[in-house]
Write an enzyme that holds these catalytic residues in place. Structure first.
Site, PDB file in Angstrom:
ATOM      1  N   ASN A 182       2.576   1.516   4.307  1.00  0.00           N
ATOM      2  CA  ASN A 182       2.775   0.238   5.004  1.00  0.00           C
ATOM      3  C   ASN A 182       2.425   0.332   6.491  1.00  0.00           C
ATOM      4  O   ASN A 182       3.057  -0.292   7.329  1.00  0.00           O
ATOM      5  CB  ASN A 182       4.212  -0.265   4.796  1.00  0.00           C
ATOM      6  N   ASP A 204      -8.211   3.886   1.190  1.00  0.00           N
ATOM      7  CA  ASP A 204      -7.271   4.210   2.263  1.00  0.00           C
ATOM      8  C   ASP A 204      -8.044   4.703   3.487  1.00  0.00           C
ATOM      9  O   ASP A 204      -8.706   5.736   3.423  1.00  0.00           O
ATOM     10  CB  ASP A 204      -6.306   5.288   1.783  1.00  0.00           C
ATOM     11  N   CYS A 206      -1.334   0.762   7.232  1.00  0.00           N
ATOM     12  CA  CYS A 206      -2.786   0.493   7.312  1.00  0.00           C
ATOM     13  C   CYS A 206      -3.173  -0.749   6.516  1.00  0.00           C
ATOM     14  O   CYS A 206      -3.264  -1.841   7.059  1.00  0.00           O
ATOM     15  CB  CYS A 206      -3.593   1.686   6.798  1.00  0.00           C
ATOM     16  N   ARG A 207      -3.390  -0.539   5.234  1.00  0.00           N
ATOM     17  CA  ARG A 207      -3.954  -1.601   4.399  1.00  0.00           C
ATOM     18  C   ARG A 207      -3.048  -2.813   4.224  1.00  0.00           C
ATOM     19  O   ARG A 207      -3.488  -3.955   4.414  1.00  0.00           O
ATOM     20  CB  ARG A 207      -4.338  -1.035   3.029  1.00  0.00           C
ATOM     21  N   SER A 208      -1.798  -2.591   3.833  1.00  0.00           N
ATOM     22  CA  SER A 208      -0.944  -3.757   3.560  1.00  0.00           C
ATOM     23  C   SER A 208      -0.616  -4.564   4.817  1.00  0.00           C
ATOM     24  O   SER A 208      -0.616  -5.802   4.752  1.00  0.00           O
ATOM     25  CB  SER A 208       0.323  -3.366   2.786  1.00  0.00           C
ATOM     26  N   CYS A 257       0.865  -1.180   0.000  1.00  0.00           N
ATOM     27  CA  CYS A 257       0.000   0.000   0.000  1.00  0.00           C
ATOM     28  C   CYS A 257       0.904   1.233   0.000  1.00  0.00           C
ATOM     29  O   CYS A 257       2.051   1.156  -0.430  1.00  0.00           O
ATOM     30  CB  CYS A 257      -0.978  -0.024   1.178  1.00  0.00           C
TER      31      CYS A 257
END
Length: 163
Positions: A12, A127, A14-16, A9
């Site tokens: 690195n 995001d 939140c999402r990933s 993401c």
């Protein structure tokens, strides 16, 4: 032979890392932990060395996922050791394709939600960083839904390598 997957993401945090945590749990539940390695990274270095966002950690913990994480930036040299690179949105997909040293490396890049048949045309995981906790919950739900199809695809690849 170990099959290596990296989720990517922006920063690195939140999402990933959420995707890394969920997919690692799926791999472990399937008894494939010795065959598949899971990691994550960001397209930028804004949060390098930091832990995941506290909201991401809270949502993961609430849903029974563990995460020991330090943010880092994706490096083009990693393509040589990775089998699959999963972008969390189309911006990450474009950035990763620009980093890919070869056409073979670029072919390793996919959007995570492309593994969710219910995702239809919108394959981006939004995001959640600038919003509230509900955005992190939504992110987790999307990651979980895509992880089922991803695990099936990766399992097929792993079994193909072993044959």
């Amino acid at each position: 032979m170990t099959y290596r997957v990296c989720f990517v993401c922006t920063g690195n945090i939140c999402r990933s890392p959420m995707a890394e945590s969920v997919f690692r749990a799926r791999v472990d539940d399937a008894g494939l932990e010795g065959l598949i390695e899971v990691e994550s990274a960001g397209t930028g270095d804004w949060h390098e060395g930091e832990n995941a966002d506290p909201r991401a950690l809270s949502v993961l913990e609430e849903h029974g996922y563990a995460l020991d994480h330090t943010a880092r930036r994706f490096e083009p040299s990693w393509f040589a050791r990775l089998d699959l690179v999963l972008a969390l949105d189309s911006g990450h997909l474009k950035a990763l394709r620009l980093l890919a040293p070869t056409k073979e490396d670029a072919a390793k890049i996919r959007l995570l939600r492309s593994y969710d048949p219910a995702a239809a045309d919108d394959l981006d995981v939004p995001d959640p960083y600038y919003g509230g906790l509900s955005g992190f919950e939504e992110c987790l739900e999307m990651v979980e839904e895509a992880s089922t199809g991803l695990l099936a695809a990766v399992r097929d690849d792993v079994e193909g390598q072993q044959a």
